[in-house]
Design an enzyme around this catalytic site. Structure first.
Site, PDB file in Angstrom:
ATOM      1  N   LYS A 105       1.362  23.031  46.489  1.00 26.63           N
ATOM      2  CA  LYS A 105       1.603  21.797  47.238  1.00 26.63           C
ATOM      3  C   LYS A 105       1.195  21.856  48.715  1.00 26.63           C
ATOM      4  CE  LYS A 105       3.236  19.093  44.102  1.00 26.63           C
ATOM      5  NZ  LYS A 105       1.977  19.056  43.354  1.00 26.63           N
ATOM      6  N   TYR A 113       3.258  17.818  39.423  1.00 29.24           N
ATOM      7  CA  TYR A 113       2.138  18.735  39.638  1.00 29.24           C
ATOM      8  C   TYR A 113       0.862  17.983  40.024  1.00 29.24           C
ATOM      9  CZ  TYR A 113      -0.492  23.052  39.229  1.00 29.24           C
ATOM     10  OH  TYR A 113      -1.262  24.143  39.520  1.00 29.24           O
TER      11      TYR A 113
HETATM   12  P1  FAD Z   1      -3.707  25.553  58.592  1.00 29.84           P
HETATM   13  O1  FAD Z   1      -4.640  25.567  57.443  1.00 29.84           O
HETATM   14  O2  FAD Z   1      -2.900  26.763  58.879  1.00 29.84           O
HETATM   15  O3  FAD Z   1      -4.562  25.167  59.878  1.00 29.84           O
HETATM   16  C1  FAD Z   1      -4.069  25.288  61.177  1.00 29.84           C
HETATM   17  C2  FAD Z   1      -5.220  25.515  62.110  1.00 29.84           C
HETATM   18  O4  FAD Z   1      -4.718  25.581  63.430  1.00 29.84           O
HETATM   19  C3  FAD Z   1      -5.939  26.821  61.862  1.00 29.84           C
HETATM   20  O5  FAD Z   1      -7.327  26.614  61.803  1.00 29.84           O
HETATM   21  C4  FAD Z   1      -5.542  27.704  63.025  1.00 29.84           C
HETATM   22  O6  FAD Z   1      -6.541  28.643  63.381  1.00 29.84           O
HETATM   23  C5  FAD Z   1      -5.324  26.665  64.110  1.00 29.84           C
HETATM   24  N1  FAD Z   1      -4.436  27.112  65.178  1.00 29.84           N
HETATM   25  C6  FAD Z   1      -3.332  27.881  65.089  1.00 29.84           C
HETATM   26  N2  FAD Z   1      -2.807  28.093  66.317  1.00 29.84           N
HETATM   27  C7  FAD Z   1      -3.587  27.416  67.182  1.00 29.84           C
HETATM   28  C8  FAD Z   1      -3.558  27.261  68.596  1.00 29.84           C
HETATM   29  N3  FAD Z   1      -2.614  27.835  69.331  1.00 29.84           N
HETATM   30  N4  FAD Z   1      -4.503  26.499  69.163  1.00 29.84           N
HETATM   31  C9  FAD Z   1      -5.478  25.907  68.433  1.00 29.84           C
HETATM   32  N5  FAD Z   1      -5.561  26.048  67.082  1.00 29.84           N
HETATM   33  C10 FAD Z   1      -4.626  26.783  66.475  1.00 29.84           C
HETATM   34  N6  FAD Z   1      -1.267  26.717  49.480  1.00 29.84           N
HETATM   35  C11 FAD Z   1      -1.433  26.477  48.195  1.00 29.84           C
HETATM   36  O7  FAD Z   1      -1.207  25.349  47.771  1.00 29.84           O
HETATM   37  N7  FAD Z   1      -1.856  27.508  47.362  1.00 29.84           N
HETATM   38  C12 FAD Z   1      -2.158  28.767  47.842  1.00 29.84           C
HETATM   39  O8  FAD Z   1      -2.552  29.655  47.102  1.00 29.84           O
HETATM   40  C13 FAD Z   1      -1.982  29.022  49.206  1.00 29.84           C
HETATM   41  N8  FAD Z   1      -2.241  30.251  49.723  1.00 29.84           N
HETATM   42  C14 FAD Z   1      -2.048  30.448  51.065  1.00 29.84           C
HETATM   43  C15 FAD Z   1      -2.294  31.711  51.613  1.00 29.84           C
HETATM   44  C16 FAD Z   1      -2.071  31.957  52.975  1.00 29.84           C
HETATM   45  C17 FAD Z   1      -2.339  33.342  53.555  1.00 29.84           C
HETATM   46  C18 FAD Z   1      -1.582  30.914  53.798  1.00 29.84           C
HETATM   47  C19 FAD Z   1      -1.310  31.156  55.280  1.00 29.84           C
HETATM   48  C20 FAD Z   1      -1.357  29.650  53.235  1.00 29.84           C
HETATM   49  C21 FAD Z   1      -1.579  29.407  51.878  1.00 29.84           C
HETATM   50  N9  FAD Z   1      -1.349  28.159  51.302  1.00 29.84           N
HETATM   51  C22 FAD Z   1      -1.523  27.941  49.999  1.00 29.84           C
HETATM   52  C23 FAD Z   1      -0.930  27.016  52.068  1.00 29.84           C
HETATM   53  C24 FAD Z   1      -2.092  26.125  52.471  1.00 29.84           C
HETATM   54  O9  FAD Z   1      -3.240  26.902  52.689  1.00 29.84           O
HETATM   55  C25 FAD Z   1      -1.642  25.384  53.710  1.00 29.84           C
HETATM   56  O10 FAD Z   1      -0.554  24.550  53.341  1.00 29.84           O
HETATM   57  C26 FAD Z   1      -2.724  24.560  54.383  1.00 29.84           C
HETATM   58  O11 FAD Z   1      -3.703  25.399  54.960  1.00 29.84           O
HETATM   59  C27 FAD Z   1      -2.102  23.669  55.477  1.00 29.84           C
HETATM   60  O12 FAD Z   1      -3.100  23.115  56.276  1.00 29.84           O
HETATM   61  P2  FAD Z   1      -2.834  22.897  57.834  1.00 29.84           P
HETATM   62  O13 FAD Z   1      -4.068  22.252  58.337  1.00 29.84           O
HETATM   63  O14 FAD Z   1      -1.534  22.236  58.023  1.00 29.84           O
HETATM   64  O15 FAD Z   1      -2.657  24.350  58.451  1.00 29.84           O
HETATM   65  C1  DHB Z   2      -3.908  28.487  43.149  1.00 28.73           C
HETATM   66  C2  DHB Z   2      -2.943  28.704  44.089  1.00 28.73           C
HETATM   67  C3  DHB Z   2      -1.660  28.286  43.835  1.00 28.73           C
HETATM   68  O1  DHB Z   2      -0.709  28.485  44.751  1.00 28.73           O
HETATM   69  C4  DHB Z   2      -1.325  27.668  42.640  1.00 28.73           C
HETATM   70  O2  DHB Z   2      -0.057  27.300  42.418  1.00 28.73           O
HETATM   71  C5  DHB Z   2      -2.304  27.453  41.707  1.00 28.73           C
HETATM   72  C6  DHB Z   2      -3.618  27.880  41.975  1.00 28.73           C
HETATM   73  C7  DHB Z   2      -5.297  28.939  43.449  1.00 28.73           C
HETATM   74  O3  DHB Z   2      -5.493  29.582  44.476  1.00 28.73           O
HETATM   75  O4  DHB Z   2      -6.187  28.659  42.653  1.00 28.73           O
END
Ligand code: FAD
Ligand code: DHB
Length: 405
Positions: free
Chosen positions: A301, A389
């Protein structure tokens, strides 16, 4: 003297939330400046989420940035839940009147959105240093940052804090003005990308005696796999052979199904957390995506919530700049929080039913199995899983955010 810049919406962070918001604003003729701490390749190459809800795909299409997901995304009409050595299919499309999920890596989403941003010619600063926000309670808040050795002061109508969980925007809000809700889990996920054709066309979520495992993919030649490990596990403890042995032990079913093995091209450990900070607004600062909330990845999510937040935020800024209305700004947090909490509940439930907990009893184990047995044998239970989902209906219409329906 700092270089003086001005914009309607200053956006901190070029992840999915910041980039989507910027493009939604562009489509409404509202200008924005994005300030990102990392370089372009780092932002694109981070391996993260992969599952897009139906509504997220529809949003990308409606925004005119859906060509990549349309041509390279893998539409999945179902998924499998596996326990006691057997896979059980949940037909998402049949249970939701034709909705599905699409597997399309977050890397691809971010790459497509950066390309779209650069095409608009509007500013996007990568490698911004010492980013800080100020004047949140005034009607002219500022973002300060260094870029190419030059100080900048960006005066904004509003600031969108899209800088993820470890960004600077949320900590800039006085602690007394935020309610924080948090739960950490006694495990993390070890995840890999492997050069191997996916052995199944759909995702497989597995509960095994040794713990959770998940089969996913990125393309017809790349498999994505995860399994549950202790929360502070070091990736260095795991040789590639040991990773494959553990994956196969947990995922192989009694009918002989198992993922295909191949060269591991990326690996890492992700901790698991549920977190909400609310309200998602303080004065003229609006938080969106991971800056305001984190879900454990089991429900897939995180990225989808970032997209739904910024749709609501784009509506609020459009209402203000195009019609002079402030009610959508005022409602922003409450509208987002309803969806955030439903996603939190769903992600917590998926996580709790499919992971082994260090303090669980034999009773808890049997109850967990019964939970999955009920889930996969009841159309009512499967419908509940399926509608969550693939994604609950959007909180606000595309039209209200200035997009064609
Ligand atoms: P982010 O993608 O974190 O983007 C934030 C941006 O802000 C980044 O580019 C960062 O560099 C920038 N930033 C940070 N601090 C500063 C600053 N001080 N000044 C300027 N820029 C800054 N979700 C899933 O659904 N499935 C997964 O498998 C999954 N795996 C993940 C694995 C990891 C390691 C992480 C950290 C997250 C994962 N997530 C996953 C969650 C999903 O990737 C996030 O919910 C999504 O990236 C949220 O997007 P966002 O733009 O809010 O934040
Ligand atoms: C993937 C990641 C997830 O967290 C999930 O629930 C299903 C798939 C993926 O990275 O493909």
């Amino acid at each position: 003297m700092p270089a003086a810049l001005e914009t309607q919406v200053g956006i901190v962070g070029a992840g999915p939330a910041g980039l989507l918001l910027a493009h939604l604003l562009h489509l409404n003729g509202i200008d924005s400046v994005i300030v990102e701490r990392r370089d372009r390749d780092y932002v694109i190459d981070r391996v993260r989420a992969g599952v897009l809800e139906q509504g997220t795909v529809d949003l990308l299409m409606a925004m005119g940035v859906g060509e990549g997901v349309r041509s390279r995304g893998l539409r999945h009409d179902g998924l499998y839940v596996s326990f006691k050595g057997q896979r059980h299919r949940v037909d998402l499309a049949d249970l939701t009147g034709g909705k599905a999920i699409t597997v399309y890596g977050q890397n691809e989403v971010v790459r497509d959105l950066i390309d779209a941003r650069l095409e608009t010619g509007r500013p996007l600063y990568f490698e911004a240093d010492r980013v800080a926000v100020d004047g949140l309670d005034s009607d002219r808040p500022v973002i300060r940052f260094d870029h190419d050795g030059q100080d900048h002061e960006l005066r904004c109508g509003f600031i969108a804090g899209c800088d993820g969980f470890r960004g600077i925007c949320r900590p800039s809000i006085p602690a007394a003005a935020l309610n924080v809700y948090e739960r950490t889990y006694p495990f993390g996920w070890l995840g890999i990308l492997a050069e191997a054709a996916p052995a199944c066309e759909e995702l497989v979520y597995t509960l095994h005696d040794r713990g959770f495992a998940l089969f996913s993919m990125r393309s017809p030649t790349v498999t994505r796999l995860y399994f549950q490990v202790p929360p502070d596990e070091s990736i260095d403890k795991w040789s590639d052979d040991a990773i494959w042995a553990e994956m196969l032990t947990r995922m192989t079913t009694r009918d002989g199904w198992a993922p295909n093995v191949g060269r591991i091209i990326q690996k890492g450990v992700t901790p698991m957390r549920s977190f909400v900070a609310a309200p998602m607004r303080h004065g003229r600062l609006f938080l969106a995506g991971d800056a305001a909330h984190i879900v454990p990845p089991t429900g897939a999510k995180g990225l989808n919530l970032a997209a739904s937040d910024v749709l609501v935020l784009a509506r609020a800024f459009k209402g203000f700049y195009k019609c002079g209305r402030t009610d959508w700004l005022d409602e922003y947090s409450a509208v987002c929080e309803r969806r955030v909490w439903k996603a939190q509940r769903f992600s917590w439930w998926m996580t709790s039913s499919m992971h082994r907990f260090p303090d669980e009893t034999a009773f808890d184990r049997q109850r967990q199995i019964a939970d999955l047995d009920y889930l996969t044998s009841s159309r009512a239970a499967m419908t509940s899983l399926a509608e969550q989902y693939v994604g609950l209906p959007a909180e606000v219409s595309f039209e209200s955010a200035g997009l064609p329906q």
